[in-house]
Scaffold this active site. Structure first.
Site, mmCIF file in Angstrom:
data_model
loop_
_atom_site.group_PDB
_atom_site.id
_atom_site.type_symbol
_atom_site.label_atom_id
_atom_site.label_comp_id
_atom_site.label_asym_id
_atom_site.label_seq_id
_atom_site.Cartn_x
_atom_site.Cartn_y
_atom_site.Cartn_z
ATOM 1 N N CYS A 12 75.694 -29.747 -76.762
ATOM 2 C CA CYS A 12 74.699 -30.271 -77.701
ATOM 3 C C CYS A 12 75.075 -31.682 -78.155
ATOM 4 C CB CYS A 12 74.593 -29.337 -78.893
ATOM 5 S SG CYS A 12 74.004 -27.692 -78.473
ATOM 6 N N ARG A 18 68.692 -36.933 -78.818
ATOM 7 C CA ARG A 18 67.926 -38.156 -79.067
ATOM 8 C C ARG A 18 67.043 -38.563 -77.888
ATOM 9 N NH1 ARG A 18 72.228 -40.597 -79.863
ATOM 10 N NH2 ARG A 18 72.348 -41.846 -77.980
ATOM 11 N N ARG A 38 79.314 -24.184 -78.117
ATOM 12 C CA ARG A 38 80.464 -23.319 -78.410
ATOM 13 C C ARG A 38 80.234 -22.508 -79.677
ATOM 14 N NH1 ARG A 38 84.696 -28.032 -78.284
ATOM 15 N NH2 ARG A 38 82.892 -28.907 -79.292
ATOM 16 N N LYS A 97 77.197 -39.602 -67.558
ATOM 17 C CA LYS A 97 78.277 -40.516 -67.235
ATOM 18 C C LYS A 97 79.434 -40.283 -68.194
ATOM 19 C CE LYS A 97 78.130 -43.749 -70.625
ATOM 20 N NZ LYS A 97 79.185 -43.802 -71.551
#
Length: 185
Positions: A12, A18, A38, A97
């Site tokens: 998350c 966003r 988690r 990334k």
């Protein structure tokens, strides 16, 4: 009518909240199936915001038989474990990334994906921005003259620093978090 491709989100992150998850909701061929965290609270918070299933634990999302693609906005230092587990379960992957902690890991991930018929891709959205195509066009057609050197800079607001950005074990540091923007064109 063909059914939608079901995506499960492994983690998350603020970027997922966003940018990525709102974009998924706009795609008519994709369905945001589940979000895993988690903690139950975080999973439910995201699931409620985006209208999908909440899953506690990354392993549980990977084991969800309905998930076809795993979007992974986890810190780079966690990619090795979860990419390998997702591939073993036959899940296609879109990985935020930086894709891998080093070239050796990247080779392993790509090799495993090929062996298992899995599509794996690094999500590095800026390189597809229209401004890059325009610059390429200007260089190739000579509009700005002959390219002899290039200088690039990229910054990050100090108030947005997090443990991930500074933690080398999680794939943080100047090169992975910031420098990659000036190197990957």
């Amino acid at each position: 009518m063909k059914s939608k491709i079901k995506i499960g989100v492994l983690g998350c992150s603020s970027f997922a909240r966003r940018s990525f998850l709102p974009a998924i909701l706009l795609c008519d061929k994709l369905e945001l199936h589940a979000v895993a965290s988690r903690t139950k609270e975080k999973a439910e918070e995201f699931a409620n915001q985006f209208g999908c299933k909440a899953i506690v634990g990354y392993e549980n999302l990977i084991n969800d038989e309905e998930v076809q693609i795993v979007y992974m906005p986890l810190p780079t230092g966690l990619h090795k474990e979860w990419i390998q587990k997702a591939i073993a379960k036959g899940k296609h992957l879109l990985v935020e990334k930086t894709f891998a902690m080093n070239y050796g890991y990247a080779e392993v991930f790509v090799s495993l994906a090929k062996e298992n018929g899995i599509l794996i891709r690094e999500n590095f959205q800026f390189q597809y921005h229209a401004q890059h195509e325009k610059i390429k066009e200007l260089v190739l057609n000579g509009t700005i003259g002959e390219l002899k050197s290039m200088r690039a800079a990229f910054g990050y607001p100090a108030e947005n620093r997090s443990d991930q950005i500074l933690n080398i074990e999680l794939g943080g540091g100047a090169l992975f978090i910031l420098g990659c923007y000036t190197l990957k064109v």
